[in-house]
Scaffold this motif. Structure first.
Motif, mmCIF file in Angstrom:
data_model
loop_
_atom_site.group_PDB
_atom_site.id
_atom_site.type_symbol
_atom_site.label_atom_id
_atom_site.label_comp_id
_atom_site.label_asym_id
_atom_site.label_seq_id
_atom_site.Cartn_x
_atom_site.Cartn_y
_atom_site.Cartn_z
ATOM 1 N N THR A 196 -11.544 10.973 -9.274
ATOM 2 C CA THR A 196 -10.807 10.776 -8.019
ATOM 3 C C THR A 196 -11.712 10.912 -6.800
ATOM 4 O O THR A 196 -11.522 10.220 -5.802
ATOM 5 N N ASP A 197 -12.713 11.789 -6.871
ATOM 6 C CA ASP A 197 -13.615 11.961 -5.736
ATOM 7 C C ASP A 197 -14.572 10.793 -5.568
ATOM 8 O O ASP A 197 -14.893 10.385 -4.448
ATOM 9 N N ARG A 198 -15.043 10.234 -6.683
ATOM 10 C CA ARG A 198 -16.112 9.241 -6.615
ATOM 11 C C ARG A 198 -15.646 7.798 -6.773
ATOM 12 O O ARG A 198 -16.322 6.883 -6.287
ATOM 13 N N LEU A 199 -14.544 7.588 -7.451
ATOM 14 C CA LEU A 199 -14.133 6.211 -7.746
ATOM 15 C C LEU A 199 -12.911 5.744 -6.968
ATOM 16 O O LEU A 199 -12.652 4.541 -6.886
ATOM 17 N N ASN A 200 -12.135 6.672 -6.427
ATOM 18 C CA ASN A 200 -10.991 6.247 -5.627
ATOM 19 C C ASN A 200 -11.460 5.481 -4.395
ATOM 20 O O ASN A 200 -12.466 5.819 -3.776
ATOM 21 N N ARG A 201 -10.726 4.454 -4.049
ATOM 22 C CA ARG A 201 -11.005 3.647 -2.862
ATOM 23 C C ARG A 201 -9.707 3.488 -2.083
ATOM 24 O O ARG A 201 -8.644 3.935 -2.521
ATOM 25 N N ALA A 202 -9.783 2.830 -0.953
ATOM 26 C CA ALA A 202 -8.570 2.570 -0.177
ATOM 27 C C ALA A 202 -7.576 1.758 -1.002
ATOM 28 O O ALA A 202 -6.359 1.892 -0.847
#
Length: 617
Positions: free
Chosen positions: A329-335
């Protein structure tokens, strides 16, 4: 009927299960420390008159204080999100720790514990005060409650003696009973009890008066985290003292309740479709050990998303820990990209789900799409042993009509079935009921038509089929059986299975009908998804087919070094490949030898093949 409120305490910032019973009130104990959004229908103990900020020392007692000051009821009860009372009229078998234990609070457990509204109501109204069943101190390797407290590595016996002194000063009528409890052989655990209003009011006044005085006098400034919870531990002892005091009065209806411990207490994720309706839902499934490979696959998906679309990527699992989830969630989540982890433990409990050979149990989790993601008309499913080279939104947009599923033909299966005197072809016809083996699809990349498939099959039925153990290729066979004649076939570019061990293409797939072989070879020129399906993978043997694509992506992940380390182990000062590869090589040599000795089409070769499938699947 009496107004009964049983308050279930929850830890801040954890989404834990909530019982579906109107008598149970879910409360976050220590809501002052809650940073995540509070789930709907959950109370907070920092509203109104409260001591929520003292949760680190008072523990779950901040919930009791809040209920005492802010809630009205005829009966007040207290338990925990993973510890519940049993209201069964029958004694249920306990473990050596004195608790009834369940993996999940499923329907079977609810029934056994009589955790249904009427049963709970009827049981409680027969009593004035109920407490968690006493545990013999001998079960805790102690001669007395006092010795048990003294032996606790992070507690301090001086605090127990200060506690007794305060009781002597403020509530001398409890002094004798307090010492009887500490010198006695029964411990009443967990601050769990249910009391009629007048007794609850009396007990709460005593409890918080004593504990407030204790905190004024005690010095816990250098205590460990568990030691700092001393106030809560002493409150636990006072519950037992008060119960024993009531017994001496001889005028109250008293009882002890068994405690049920629930091992898996995370709340089930409730999935609701995005309001704009333009979301591409994707499902992956993995376990904690597979996280590095899962992450590599996930990163390849994210790198090929379109800024014009939104993506909800669901990871079905039973054991992926919070730290690993945070990495995603910290590194791959995007808008426009969001990862959601769904623990499916309770949904697969009770099923064997024994996959064959190199196939993992998680492969069966794709069945759960029909229940968990039923809000979506369609859902993309992807295995994790893949690198995605194209936007999966285009896959999702596949026009399926009334087909149940979309998938690519399986060239490996087709090659096996098209060999002379193929035993696999007979299996396809006799077990799977497929007269034409060349319509069999590979299940690593699928688009589920959730709306249509839900009309013809249930998740329970699919899982029951898997439990029969008759299917060689596990859930893939089952989906081919269920979706027979209602399949939309994808271009093989969407599921290009690699040339495992540099053997599959020229030794198996080449036997497939010419048009399937043509499609496979065309897919290899520009694959949209590379599927490393087989007993060898690039992270086991780097020079595997299309291995460079995997490693190009893996180098971009925070797990690159871990993948390298997992690929090798130390042996005589040399780095050697994992045992799986060695075993696979030995199997390959044995297979080649047997193929030379027993020619294709011979009766003994067919017999050996049947024996192999029965033994190994």
């Amino acid at each position: 009927m009496s107004d009964i409120k049983i308050f279930v305490t929850h830890t801040p910032n954890r989404d834990t299960m909530r019982v579906n019973n109107s008598l149970f009130y879910n409360v976050i104990a220590g809501s002052d420390f809650q940073t995540k959004e509070v789930p709907e229908g959950v109370y907070q103990d920092n509203q109104g008159d409260n001591i929520s900020s003292l949760n680190k020392s008072y523990c779950e007692l901040t919930t009791q204080y809040w209920a005492w000051k802010n809630m009205q009821a005829d009966y007040y009860g207290f338990c925990h999100y993973r510890r519940f009372f049993s209201f069964s009229e029958k004694k249920i078998k306990e473990t050596s720790w004195g608790t009834i234990e369940y993996d999940f609070l499923d329907q079977k457990a609810m029934d056994e514990l009589a955790l249904h509204e009427k049963a709970v109501q009827d049981y409680i109204e027969k009593y004035d005060f109920l407490i968690a069943k006493g545990v013999p101190t001998s079960d805790m390797n102690a001669k007395s409650v006092y010795e048990h407290y003294k032996k606790a590595p992070e507690l301090h016996i001086e605090d127990a003696e200060l506690f007794l002194k305060i009781i002597d000063e403020k509530y001398s009528y409890l002094s004798e009973t307090a010492r009887e409890l500490f010198e006695g052989h029964t411990f009443y655990p967990c601050n769990m009890f249910i009391a009629k209003k007048e007794l609850f009011e009396d007990y709460s006044k005593i409890l918080f008066d004593v504990l407030e005085e204790f905190e004024k006098r005690a010095d816990m400034s250098e205590y460990s985290r568990e030691g700092y919870r001393t106030t809560g531990h002493l409150g636990e002892r006072l519950a037992g003292i008060y119960y024993m005091y009531l017994k001496k009065q001889g005028k109250y209806r008293l009882g002890e309740l068994q405690i049920a411990l629930i091992h898996n207490a995370d709340a089930e994720t409730e999935v609701t479709q995005a309001t704009d309706g333009d979301v591409v839902p994707v499902v992956l499934a993995a376990n904690q050990k597979y996280v590095p490979i899962l992450y590599t696959c996930a990163q390849s998906i994210v790198e090929h998303t379109s800024h014009d679309r939104k993506y909800e990527i669901y990871v079905f699992h039973t054991d992926i820990n919070a730290d690993s989830q945070k990495m995603f969630t910290d590194r791959l989540n995007r808008a426009n990209v969001r990862f959601i982890f769904v623990n499916v433990s309770s949904r697969v409990a009770g099923y064997v789900l024994q996959a064959k050979q190199h196939i993992t149990t998680e492969t069966f989790y794709r069945f759960l799409i029909l229940d968990i993601l039923k809000v979506y008309p369609k859902v993309v499913y992807l295995d994790c042993d893949m690198i995605i080279c194209h936007d999966v939104a285009e896959l999702y947009d596949t026009d399926m009509g009334n087909s149940l599923i979309a998938g690519a033909l399986d060239p490996d299966f087709a090659g096996q079935c098209n060999m002379k005197n193929s035993e696999m072809r007979q299996y396809c016809k006799n077990t799977l009921g497929l007269e034409n083996p060349f319509v069999y699809f590979q299940a690593g990349v699928l688009v589920f038509n959730v709306t249509e498939m839900s009309k013809v099959v249930t998740v329970d039925k699919l899982l029951e089929m898997s439990d029969t153990g008759i299917y060689r290729f596990s859930d893939q066979d089952i989906l081919n059986v269920v979706c027979k004649d209602r399949v939309t076939y994808l271009d093989m570019k969407w599921n290009m299975i690699f040339d495992c061990d540099h053997f599959r293409w020229q030794k198996v797939i080449k036997y497939a009908p010419y048009y399937i072989l043509d499609d496979y070879e065309n897919a290899r020129k520009d694959p949209y998804i590379i599927h490393y399906a087989g007993f060898l993978k690039p992270w086991m043997k780097p020079d595997e087919d299309f291995g460079y694509v995997f490693w190009d992506m893996a180098r971009k992940t925070p797990y690159y070094e871990q993948i390298l380390s997992g690929m090798q182990h130390q042996g005589g000062g040399q780095n050697v490949t994992v045992d799986t590869v060695i075993e696979a090589r030995a199997f390959k040599r044995t297979r080649k030898l047997l193929m030379k000795i027993f020619p294709q089409g011979s009766g003994i070769r067919r017999t050996l093949g049947k024996m192999y499938w029965r033994i190994f699947g």
